[in-house]
Motif scaffolding. Structure first.
Motif, mmCIF file in Angstrom:
data_model
loop_
_atom_site.group_PDB
_atom_site.id
_atom_site.type_symbol
_atom_site.label_atom_id
_atom_site.label_comp_id
_atom_site.label_asym_id
_atom_site.label_seq_id
_atom_site.Cartn_x
_atom_site.Cartn_y
_atom_site.Cartn_z
ATOM 1 N N UNK A 12 28.981 55.781 36.418
ATOM 2 C CA UNK A 12 29.146 54.555 37.223
ATOM 3 C C UNK A 12 28.198 53.460 36.730
ATOM 4 N N UNK A 13 26.970 53.839 36.380
ATOM 5 C CA UNK A 13 25.990 52.841 35.914
ATOM 6 C C UNK A 13 26.449 52.245 34.584
ATOM 7 N N UNK A 14 26.919 53.094 33.684
ATOM 8 C CA UNK A 14 27.399 52.589 32.390
ATOM 9 C C UNK A 14 28.593 51.657 32.610
ATOM 10 N N UNK A 15 29.479 52.054 33.524
ATOM 11 C CA UNK A 15 30.662 51.231 33.814
ATOM 12 C C UNK A 15 30.230 49.876 34.391
ATOM 13 N N UNK A 16 29.247 49.894 35.290
ATOM 14 C CA UNK A 16 28.771 48.642 35.913
ATOM 15 C C UNK A 16 28.196 47.713 34.852
ATOM 16 N N UNK A 17 27.387 48.261 33.950
ATOM 17 C CA UNK A 17 26.798 47.411 32.903
ATOM 18 C C UNK A 17 27.875 46.818 32.005
ATOM 19 N N UNK A 18 28.858 47.627 31.685
ATOM 20 C CA UNK A 18 29.952 47.135 30.826
ATOM 21 C C UNK A 18 30.707 45.998 31.528
ATOM 22 N N UNK A 19 30.958 46.145 32.823
ATOM 23 C CA UNK A 19 31.690 45.100 33.575
ATOM 24 C C UNK A 19 30.868 43.818 33.661
ATOM 25 N N UNK A 20 29.550 43.965 33.826
ATOM 26 C CA UNK A 20 28.683 42.772 33.899
ATOM 27 C C UNK A 20 28.627 42.083 32.531
ATOM 28 N N UNK A 21 28.454 42.896 31.487
ATOM 29 C CA UNK A 21 28.300 42.327 30.137
ATOM 30 C C UNK A 21 29.571 41.610 29.678
ATOM 31 N N UNK A 22 30.726 42.122 30.095
ATOM 32 C CA UNK A 22 31.992 41.489 29.676
ATOM 33 C C UNK A 22 32.454 40.434 30.688
ATOM 34 N N UNK A 23 31.608 40.146 31.677
ATOM 35 C CA UNK A 23 31.907 39.143 32.725
ATOM 36 C C UNK A 23 33.219 39.459 33.450
ATOM 37 N N UNK A 27 45.761 38.158 34.938
ATOM 38 C CA UNK A 27 44.591 37.800 34.133
ATOM 39 C C UNK A 27 43.296 38.028 34.925
ATOM 40 N N UNK A 28 42.364 38.765 34.300
ATOM 41 C CA UNK A 28 41.032 38.995 34.867
ATOM 42 C C UNK A 28 40.015 38.395 33.918
ATOM 43 N N UNK A 29 39.260 37.426 34.361
ATOM 44 C CA UNK A 29 38.332 36.697 33.496
ATOM 45 C C UNK A 29 37.260 36.057 34.345
ATOM 46 N N UNK A 30 36.057 35.960 33.792
ATOM 47 C CA UNK A 30 34.977 35.249 34.478
ATOM 48 C C UNK A 30 34.752 35.752 35.901
ATOM 49 N N UNK A 31 34.738 37.061 36.059
ATOM 50 C CA UNK A 31 34.469 37.714 37.339
ATOM 51 C C UNK A 31 35.548 37.428 38.383
ATOM 52 N N UNK A 32 36.712 36.946 37.923
ATOM 53 C CA UNK A 32 37.753 36.540 38.878
ATOM 54 C C UNK A 32 39.117 37.097 38.476
ATOM 55 N N UNK A 33 39.997 37.184 39.468
ATOM 56 C CA UNK A 33 41.400 37.500 39.216
ATOM 57 C C UNK A 33 42.176 36.202 39.431
ATOM 58 N N UNK A 34 43.114 35.933 38.501
ATOM 59 C CA UNK A 34 43.769 34.622 38.492
ATOM 60 C C UNK A 34 45.202 34.714 39.019
ATOM 61 N N UNK A 35 45.568 33.719 39.794
ATOM 62 C CA UNK A 35 46.925 33.630 40.362
ATOM 63 C C UNK A 35 47.931 33.413 39.237
ATOM 64 N N UNK A 36 48.966 34.272 39.149
ATOM 65 C CA UNK A 36 49.965 34.031 38.087
ATOM 66 C C UNK A 36 50.753 32.749 38.362
ATOM 67 N N UNK A 37 51.202 32.129 37.283
ATOM 68 C CA UNK A 37 51.997 30.889 37.391
ATOM 69 C C UNK A 37 53.460 31.221 37.598
ATOM 70 N N UNK A 38 54.208 30.262 38.131
ATOM 71 C CA UNK A 38 55.662 30.411 38.162
ATOM 72 C C UNK A 38 56.204 30.588 39.552
#
Ligand code: MUC
Ligand code: MG
Length: 380
Positions: free
Chosen positions: A148-159, A342-353
């Motif tokens: 879990x700790x390794x996973x948390x660091x990876x998620x933080x590092x990749x934003x 799309x998941x980016x910048x610590x956020x989930x993005x609303x799909x278009x259309x």
């Protein structure tokens, strides 16, 4: 008049990226019910009905969702006006008691169809888009502190995520607190740490648990005790500084009203599936807001269609104090969407259309559908 011609359901089994260890089960496959509604003008609406861990989380399973729709919902809706969604919802609620996930899946497909016919996103029907993205939590639930700790660091590092929800309640309280503390220490102030007990604690365990969790700086505890014990949940909410969130206790607006009337929780985990659809989810949110209760956009770990549906509703809300956990598609090795969410910048993005803003990858649907065999089990 455009009418509801045919409601079709397909069971789909999507392997997860790792075992997802919850207090009541370990998930290795997420099983969803894909709903397609065919309308008389040729348009098609998509919906998704998804539960967690077979019948270990709640009283609906993938198989029961499919049966409820095929046997009890489709016959009463086929032939009705496709644009009159409030009326269709009322027919569903009068014909089928309970089964909010099945009703949500069908209602979602009605909204998607209407949105596509009018060429507007589903969000338009709930007040319009007020944000394009939501902060999104990730659940650390490998069952091992180090992983879990390794996973948390990876998620933080990749934003990708800076909010983590830890699934606890399977081990003795003392061991769970040690596990949470190790993760809190490892991430420091880079992340918000919350925990979800999924009803596993007795009231006396919860008292020790909440005391320990707030001492180590956890921000929030979700559904620490049985969903039926709203008065006991209130005693925990009143007795500790740590925020208490209701999840399984909220099965639609009537539960939200009962919880809000006594202020039994500080935060509502609003789930469209558990609420019985987007409309009822909007009502649960409104009741929470009116009572000064914080909101959190919750998930039943839906794949892309269900996640897009939740995004269409929650992106209409200017204030969601606790963010979201709409990460379901990321837990699966592959989703069934043509274009991933799309998941980016610590956020989930609303799909278009128009409609939900998503389309299916039919090859993946064909590959993962259960009736293609060999069958995979919904729960490991
Ligand atoms: C729940 O109980 O909130 C949400 C995230 C996750 O990992 O499980 C779900 C269900
Ligand atoms: Mg929960």
């Amino acid at each position: 008049m455009t009418t509801i011609d045919r409601i079709e359901t397909t069971l789909i089994d999507l392997p997860t990226i790792r075992g997802h260890v919850l207090s009541m089960t370990t998930m290795r496959v997420q099983s969803i019910v894909l709903v397609r509604i065919r309308f008389s003008d040729g348009s098609v609406g998509l919906g998704e009905g998804t539960s967690i861990g077979g019948m270990s989380y709640g009283s609906e399973s993938p198989e029961s969702i499919k049966t409820a729709i095929d046997t009890y919902i489709a016959p009463v809706l086929e032939g009705l006006d496709a644009d009159a969604i409030a009326a269709a919802t009322d027919v569903m609620e009068r014909s089928v008691r309970g089964n909010p996930i099945a009703r949500c899946a069908v209602e979602t497909a009605l909204w998607d169809g209407l949105g596509k016919r009018l060429d507007v996103p589903v969000a338009q029907f709930f007040g319009g888009v007020s944000r394009q993205a939501l902060p999104v939590a990730w659940t650390l639930a490998s069952g091992q502190s180090d992983t879990d700790i390794a996973e948390a660091h990876q998620m933080l590092d990749t934003r990708r995520h800076e909010i983590f929800k830890l699934k606890i309640g399977k081990r003795p309280v003392r061991d769970d607190i040690a596990h949470v503390e190790a993760i809190c220490k490892a991430v420091g102030d880079r992340a918000s740490i919350r925990v979800d007990v999924n009803q596993a604690w007795s009231l006396s365990e919860a008292r020790w648990g909440l005391k320990g969790l707030q001492d180590i700086g956890v921000d929030l505890v979700e559904q620490p005790i049985n969903a039926r014990h709203m008065d006991q949940l209130k005693s925990l909410t009143d007795g500790y500084e740590i925020a208490v969130m209701a999840d399984e206790a909220l099965q639609g607006p009537a539960d939200a009203m009962a919880c809000a009337a006594n202020r039994s929780a500080d935060v509502f985990a609003v789930k469209i599936a558990q609420s019985g659809g987007l409309k009822r989810g909007a009502e649960v949110s409104a009741i929470g807001q009116a009572a000064g209760i914080g909101l959190y956009a919750g998930t039943m770990l839906e794949a892309g269609v269900g996640t897009a549906a939740a995004l269409q509703l929650f992106c209409t809300m200017p204030r969601i104090e606790w963010g979201s956990e709409l990460f379901g598609p990321l837990l699966m090795q592959q989703d069934i969407l043509a274009e991933p969410i799309r998941y980016e910048d610590f956020s989930v993005h609303l799909p278009d259309g128009p409609g939900l803003g998503v389309a299916l990858d039919e090859d993946r649907v064909a590959h993962f559908r259960r009736d293609r065999g060999p069958q995979m089990q919904a729960v490991s």
